[in-house]
Design a protein around this motif. Structure first.
Motif, mmCIF file in Angstrom:
data_model
loop_
_atom_site.group_PDB
_atom_site.id
_atom_site.type_symbol
_atom_site.label_atom_id
_atom_site.label_comp_id
_atom_site.label_asym_id
_atom_site.label_seq_id
_atom_site.Cartn_x
_atom_site.Cartn_y
_atom_site.Cartn_z
ATOM 1 N N ALA A 166 0.859 -1.244 -0.002
ATOM 2 C CA ALA A 166 0.121 -0.162 -0.070
ATOM 3 C C ALA A 166 0.914 1.324 -0.045
ATOM 4 C CB ALA A 166 -1.067 -0.175 1.320
ATOM 5 N N TYR A 167 1.918 1.346 0.718
ATOM 6 C CA TYR A 167 2.961 2.495 1.101
ATOM 7 C C TYR A 167 3.306 2.789 -0.732
ATOM 8 C CZ TYR A 167 6.846 5.262 2.040
ATOM 9 O OH TYR A 167 7.548 6.425 2.053
ATOM 10 N N ALA A 168 3.877 1.834 -1.332
ATOM 11 C CA ALA A 168 4.520 1.883 -2.616
ATOM 12 C C ALA A 168 3.481 2.305 -3.530
ATOM 13 C CB ALA A 168 5.186 0.698 -3.012
ATOM 14 N N LEU A 169 2.246 1.524 -3.503
ATOM 15 C CA LEU A 169 1.242 1.693 -4.641
ATOM 16 C C LEU A 169 0.809 3.270 -4.391
ATOM 17 C CD1 LEU A 169 -0.371 -1.775 -4.853
ATOM 18 C CD2 LEU A 169 1.242 -0.220 -6.470
ATOM 19 N N ASP B 13 -3.144 -6.171 -11.250
ATOM 20 C CA ASP B 13 -3.940 -6.874 -10.483
ATOM 21 C C ASP B 13 -5.353 -5.751 -9.948
ATOM 22 O OD1 ASP B 13 -3.143 -9.324 -10.887
ATOM 23 O OD2 ASP B 13 -2.007 -9.220 -8.838
ATOM 24 N N GLY B 14 -5.080 -4.464 -10.313
ATOM 25 C CA GLY B 14 -5.958 -3.454 -10.013
ATOM 26 C C GLY B 14 -6.033 -3.248 -8.487
ATOM 27 N N ASP B 15 -7.387 -3.075 -8.020
ATOM 28 C CA ASP B 15 -7.288 -2.896 -6.519
ATOM 29 C C ASP B 15 -6.935 -4.030 -5.826
ATOM 30 O OD1 ASP B 15 -8.377 -0.337 -6.932
ATOM 31 O OD2 ASP B 15 -10.259 -0.969 -7.060
ATOM 32 N N ALA B 16 -6.776 -5.344 -6.278
ATOM 33 C CA ALA B 16 -6.482 -6.319 -5.507
ATOM 34 C C ALA B 16 -5.081 -6.246 -4.918
ATOM 35 C CB ALA B 16 -6.747 -7.716 -6.284
ATOM 36 N N CYS B 17 -4.387 -5.253 -5.570
ATOM 37 C CA CYS B 17 -2.878 -5.081 -5.173
ATOM 38 C C CYS B 17 -2.848 -4.538 -3.894
ATOM 39 C CB CYS B 17 -2.018 -4.159 -6.095
ATOM 40 S SG CYS B 17 -1.657 -4.820 -7.777
ATOM 41 N N PRO C 259 -4.136 6.077 -6.971
ATOM 42 C CA PRO C 259 -3.095 5.264 -7.537
ATOM 43 C C PRO C 259 -3.316 4.511 -8.760
ATOM 44 C CG PRO C 259 -4.039 4.365 -5.594
ATOM 45 C CD PRO C 259 -4.791 5.657 -6.058
ATOM 46 N N ARG C 260 -4.535 4.209 -9.346
ATOM 47 C CA ARG C 260 -4.747 3.714 -10.225
ATOM 48 C C ARG C 260 -4.508 4.334 -11.678
ATOM 49 N NH1 ARG C 260 -10.700 2.026 -8.433
ATOM 50 N NH2 ARG C 260 -10.205 4.097 -7.834
ATOM 51 N N HIS C 261 -4.398 5.633 -11.594
ATOM 52 C CA HIS C 261 -4.074 6.652 -12.559
ATOM 53 C C HIS C 261 -2.678 6.975 -12.815
ATOM 54 C CE1 HIS C 261 -8.204 8.573 -11.486
ATOM 55 N NE2 HIS C 261 -8.263 7.556 -12.303
ATOM 56 N N PRO D 164 2.621 7.736 -5.767
ATOM 57 C CA PRO D 164 2.295 8.813 -6.510
ATOM 58 C C PRO D 164 0.980 9.546 -5.808
ATOM 59 C CG PRO D 164 2.208 6.586 -7.664
ATOM 60 C CD PRO D 164 2.449 6.494 -6.203
ATOM 61 N N VAL D 165 0.319 9.355 -5.191
ATOM 62 C CA VAL D 165 -0.832 10.238 -4.504
ATOM 63 C C VAL D 165 -0.035 11.151 -3.542
ATOM 64 C CG1 VAL D 165 -2.711 10.179 -3.133
ATOM 65 C CG2 VAL D 165 -2.577 8.289 -5.027
ATOM 66 N N ARG D 166 0.598 10.596 -2.745
ATOM 67 C CA ARG D 166 1.319 11.175 -1.676
ATOM 68 C C ARG D 166 2.331 12.280 -2.442
ATOM 69 N NH1 ARG D 166 2.557 6.243 0.064
ATOM 70 N NH2 ARG D 166 4.700 6.340 -0.350
ATOM 71 N N ALA D 167 2.856 12.074 -3.271
ATOM 72 C CA ALA D 167 3.715 13.004 -4.281
ATOM 73 C C ALA D 167 3.087 13.931 -4.876
ATOM 74 C CB ALA D 167 4.463 12.319 -5.185
ATOM 75 N N GLY D 168 1.663 13.969 -4.683
ATOM 76 C CA GLY D 168 0.909 14.966 -5.388
ATOM 77 C C GLY D 168 0.652 14.798 -7.119
ATOM 78 N N LEU D 169 0.999 13.673 -7.476
ATOM 79 C CA LEU D 169 1.279 13.365 -9.177
ATOM 80 C C LEU D 169 -0.094 13.022 -9.469
ATOM 81 C CD1 LEU D 169 4.822 11.429 -9.065
ATOM 82 C CD2 LEU D 169 4.209 13.723 -9.959
ATOM 83 N N VAL D 170 -0.748 12.014 -8.627
ATOM 84 C CA VAL D 170 -2.204 11.675 -9.195
ATOM 85 C C VAL D 170 -3.100 11.783 -7.792
ATOM 86 C CG1 VAL D 170 -1.479 10.325 -11.313
ATOM 87 C CG2 VAL D 170 -1.603 9.487 -8.848
#
Length: 168
Positions: free
Chosen positions: A127-130, A153-157, A142-144, A133-139
């Protein structure tokens, strides 16, 4: 000289953060195909499984599972960094210390690693890795983020246990 103590568990699962020297760079995204090729080349010589991978402009997060009896993740990172660095231009500034050591000045010298302890720890680090990009303000979702294993695997990840993934 600083001595780094690293935990080496044969066949272990590890979370890594690896950074570029230039924290404002976008080199990893600009050269994403080269990075993928460098990882694949390493995997061909020193097999391992990639569970999770997220590539950001100036750093990356990965979770690897090493083969039974194998503990040498450092040699793998050395090979990946070296292969990648051979195919990119030297940055405008390289510190005198890096030049003296024969380094190109692309990567920070070290990396951060954490040995995954159990399924809960694995889920936390996935979860931290995925979410990086959200924490960095890039998206905002996370799916984007295109440079992420979440697309396999989509949300299953974000919630599955310890099923390994291959690099796509």
């Amino acid at each position: 000289m600083t001595r780094y103590t690293r935990l080496h568990i044969p066949g272990g699962t590890y979370f890594f953060t690896v950074r570029l020297q230039d924290r404002g760079s976008s080199l990893l995204l600009d050269k994403l195909d080269l990075l993928r090729s460098s990882v694949r080349s390493c995997m061909a010589h020193r097999p391992f499984e990639i569970d999770t991978a997220v590539i950001l402009p100036d750093h990356l997060h990965m979770i690897w599972r090493l083969p039974p009896g194998d503990t040498d993740y450092s040699a793998r990172w050395r090979q990946i960094k070296s292969t990648f660095s051979r195919h990119v231009d030297r940055p405008d500034y390289v510190s005198p210390g890096q030049l003296a050591r024969g380094e190109k000045g692309i990567w920070q010298r070290r990396f951060w690693e954490h040995c995954i302890q159990d399924d809960a720890d694995l889920a936390l680090h996935r979860a931290y890795a995925l979410m990086a990009p959200v924490r960095a303000g890039l998206v905002t979702d996370p799916r984007h983020w295109p440079a992420s294993s979440i697309h396999r695997d989509g949300d299953a990840c974000l919630s599955r246990s310890s099923e390994p993934m291959a690099l796509s």
